[in-house]
Scaffold this motif. Structure first.
Motif, mmCIF file in Angstrom:
data_model
loop_
_atom_site.group_PDB
_atom_site.id
_atom_site.type_symbol
_atom_site.label_atom_id
_atom_site.label_comp_id
_atom_site.label_asym_id
_atom_site.label_seq_id
_atom_site.Cartn_x
_atom_site.Cartn_y
_atom_site.Cartn_z
ATOM 1 N N ALA A 1 -86.319 91.678 15.796
ATOM 2 C CA ALA A 1 -86.116 90.258 16.081
ATOM 3 C C ALA A 1 -85.127 90.059 17.223
ATOM 4 N N MET A 2 -84.098 90.894 17.291
ATOM 5 C CA MET A 2 -83.108 90.749 18.350
ATOM 6 C C MET A 2 -83.679 91.167 19.709
ATOM 7 N N GLU A 3 -84.537 92.182 19.734
ATOM 8 C CA GLU A 3 -85.194 92.564 20.987
ATOM 9 C C GLU A 3 -86.078 91.432 21.488
ATOM 10 N N ALA A 4 -86.745 90.756 20.554
ATOM 11 C CA ALA A 4 -87.560 89.598 20.938
ATOM 12 C C ALA A 4 -86.678 88.482 21.497
ATOM 13 N N LEU A 5 -85.501 88.304 20.890
ATOM 14 C CA LEU A 5 -84.576 87.282 21.380
ATOM 15 C C LEU A 5 -84.140 87.577 22.805
ATOM 16 N N TYR A 6 -83.708 88.814 23.067
ATOM 17 C CA TYR A 6 -83.209 89.167 24.389
ATOM 18 C C TYR A 6 -84.328 89.184 25.429
ATOM 19 N N ALA A 7 -85.567 89.294 24.989
ATOM 20 C CA ALA A 7 -86.681 89.287 25.928
ATOM 21 C C ALA A 7 -87.176 87.878 26.242
ATOM 22 N N ASP A 8 -86.690 86.887 25.500
ATOM 23 C CA ASP A 8 -87.158 85.507 25.671
ATOM 24 C C ASP A 8 -86.429 84.870 26.862
ATOM 25 N N PRO A 9 -87.144 84.534 27.912
ATOM 26 C CA PRO A 9 -86.478 83.953 29.090
ATOM 27 C C PRO A 9 -85.867 82.587 28.821
ATOM 28 N N ARG A 10 -86.230 81.961 27.718
ATOM 29 C CA ARG A 10 -85.680 80.639 27.397
ATOM 30 C C ARG A 10 -84.269 80.720 26.825
ATOM 31 N N VAL A 11 -83.873 81.931 26.398
ATOM 32 C CA VAL A 11 -82.585 82.092 25.715
ATOM 33 C C VAL A 11 -81.725 83.093 26.483
ATOM 34 N N PRO A 12 -80.718 82.630 27.220
ATOM 35 C CA PRO A 12 -79.865 83.561 27.962
ATOM 36 C C PRO A 12 -78.949 84.331 27.019
ATOM 37 N N LYS A 13 -78.449 85.450 27.510
ATOM 38 C CA LYS A 13 -77.512 86.229 26.719
ATOM 39 C C LYS A 13 -76.220 85.452 26.547
ATOM 40 N N LEU A 14 -75.679 85.504 25.346
ATOM 41 C CA LEU A 14 -74.441 84.774 25.062
ATOM 42 C C LEU A 14 -73.291 85.406 25.841
ATOM 43 N N THR B 1 -84.977 76.755 16.923
ATOM 44 C CA THR B 1 -84.933 75.296 17.085
ATOM 45 C C THR B 1 -85.672 74.816 18.329
ATOM 46 N N LEU B 2 -85.968 75.733 19.258
ATOM 47 C CA LEU B 2 -86.753 75.314 20.422
ATOM 48 C C LEU B 2 -88.130 74.806 20.012
ATOM 49 N N ASN B 3 -88.593 75.193 18.815
ATOM 50 C CA ASN B 3 -89.862 74.662 18.303
ATOM 51 C C ASN B 3 -89.777 73.159 18.044
ATOM 52 N N HIS B 4 -88.557 72.638 17.940
ATOM 53 C CA HIS B 4 -88.363 71.218 17.638
ATOM 54 C C HIS B 4 -87.765 70.469 18.827
ATOM 55 N N HIS B 5 -87.925 71.067 20.002
ATOM 56 C CA HIS B 5 -87.596 70.395 21.252
ATOM 57 C C HIS B 5 -88.863 70.330 22.115
ATOM 58 N N PRO B 6 -88.874 69.498 23.137
ATOM 59 C CA PRO B 6 -90.054 69.429 24.000
ATOM 60 C C PRO B 6 -90.389 70.788 24.617
ATOM 61 N N GLU B 7 -91.649 70.974 24.912
ATOM 62 C CA GLU B 7 -92.124 72.240 25.466
ATOM 63 C C GLU B 7 -91.414 72.555 26.779
ATOM 64 N N GLY B 8 -91.130 73.845 26.969
ATOM 65 C CA GLY B 8 -90.467 74.281 28.190
ATOM 66 C C GLY B 8 -88.958 74.254 28.114
ATOM 67 N N GLY B 9 -88.409 73.964 26.934
ATOM 68 C CA GLY B 9 -86.965 73.890 26.782
ATOM 69 C C GLY B 9 -86.288 75.244 26.971
ATOM 70 N N ARG B 10 -85.134 75.208 27.625
ATOM 71 C CA ARG B 10 -84.315 76.414 27.844
ATOM 72 C C ARG B 10 -82.890 76.128 27.382
ATOM 73 N N ILE B 11 -82.282 77.134 26.781
ATOM 74 C CA ILE B 11 -80.950 76.970 26.199
ATOM 75 C C ILE B 11 -79.863 77.255 27.237
ATOM 76 N N ARG B 12 -78.769 76.487 27.133
ATOM 77 C CA ARG B 12 -77.538 76.774 27.870
ATOM 78 C C ARG B 12 -76.400 76.703 26.855
ATOM 79 N N TRP B 13 -75.727 77.821 26.648
ATOM 80 C CA TRP B 13 -74.717 77.912 25.598
ATOM 81 C C TRP B 13 -73.468 77.120 25.943
ATOM 82 N N GLN B 14 -72.861 76.512 24.903
ATOM 83 C CA GLN B 14 -71.612 75.786 25.079
ATOM 84 C C GLN B 14 -70.495 76.364 24.211
ATOM 85 N N VAL B 15 -70.740 76.451 22.906
ATOM 86 C CA VAL B 15 -69.719 76.890 21.958
ATOM 87 C C VAL B 15 -70.296 77.953 21.048
#
Length: 269
Positions: A95-108, A191-205
């Motif tokens: 699951a973590m390899e899938a996370l790091y491979a997802d371009p929508r989710v940058p490394k923390l 949670t990206l499943n519950h945001h509009p399509e094409g959403g990308r994360i930017r970490w804050q806290v």
């Protein structure tokens, strides 16, 4: 006449000896002894690749087998190269390899801001299926039909927009990891499943809390953005509980409520 009979007898004897020798001796000089029967080959009946790259068919003869070259042996012994993870992953990735491979989710990042907690207020919603308590947000928030979650509060839709703020709780919908932080990262990706399509994360806290982990982040989709947060917390149930809140920029005046939510999530006592 007697001499004639003796001559015939000698000729006959010589002929008999000659015929006998012909029958007993092999037809060729190199076949003096019978050849032993070769044992069946232990090589499978399928074709065998040789060091030259050609294919040799095994036989039942006693001819020596072809020995692969050291280069071929090293190549055969070397492990297969692992494909680089990407959006489409082969079976077997964690699951973590899938996370790091997802371009929508940058490394923390190693250094991420910490949130200054606020007083959540008196009103609470008790979710007995997750073992969590979350703040009951005042107007314009209101309770909503929870399914498929176990509790849900929403903001009213604004005219011309199909996005609105929501606060939900549910048992952890993804695979729990050894690290609470990693579990929270996977939950944020979910949670990206519950945001509009094409959403990308930017970490804050990103910070630990007692019994779990807290993340806040922005989700950018096209020209728009939402602010969101997840809290993963062990509520004493079979699975940890998840609290997830998101508010779009069209309701940015309620972004302050996200801090109230993450400050007030606790275990049901």
């Amino acid at each position: 006449m007697r001499d004639l009979y003796r001559g015939l007898a000698v000729v006959t004897a010589v002929a008999v000896v000659t015929v006998t020798l012909v029958m007993l001796l092999p037809s060729r000089p190199d076949e003096v002894a019978a050849r032993p029967v070769a044992a069946p080959s232990t090589v499978p009946t399928s074709s065998v690749p040789t060091a030259s790259g050609l294919t040799a068919s095994p036989s039942a003869s006693s001819e020596p087998s072809v020995t692969p070259s050291p280069v071929d042996s090293a190549a055969a012994a070397a492990p297969q190269a692992t494909p680089t993870p990407g959006p489409s992953l082969a079976p077997g990735y964690t699951a973590m390899e899938a996370l790091y491979a997802d371009p929508r989710v940058p490394k923390l990042p190693k250094k991420v801001a910490r949130l200054k907690m606020t007083k959540p207020g008196r009103g609470v919603v008790k979710d007995r299926r997750t073992g969590l308590v979350v703040p009951r947000l005042g107007r314009p928030w209101k309770a909503h039909q929870a399914a498929p979650f176990t509790s849900k509060q929403v903001l009213p839709l604004k005219r011309g927009s199909n996005q609105r703020g929501m606060l939900v709780t549910c048992p952890l919908p993804i695979e729990e990891q050894k690290s609470a932080r990693d579990t929270a990262l996977l939950a944020a990706r979910w949670t990206l499943n519950h945001h509009p399509e094409g959403g990308r994360i930017r970490w804050q806290v990103s910070q630990p809390i007692k019994g779990g982990w807290l993340l806040t982040y922005l989700v950018r989709y096209g020209k728009h953005v939402s602010r969101a947060a997840v809290v993963v917390l062990d509520g004493g149930m079979a699975k940890p509980g998840l609290a997830f809140v998101t508010v779009p920029e069209s309701q940015r005046n309620r972004w302050r409520d996200i801090t109230r939510v993450v400050s007030g999530v606790r275990v049901l006592g």
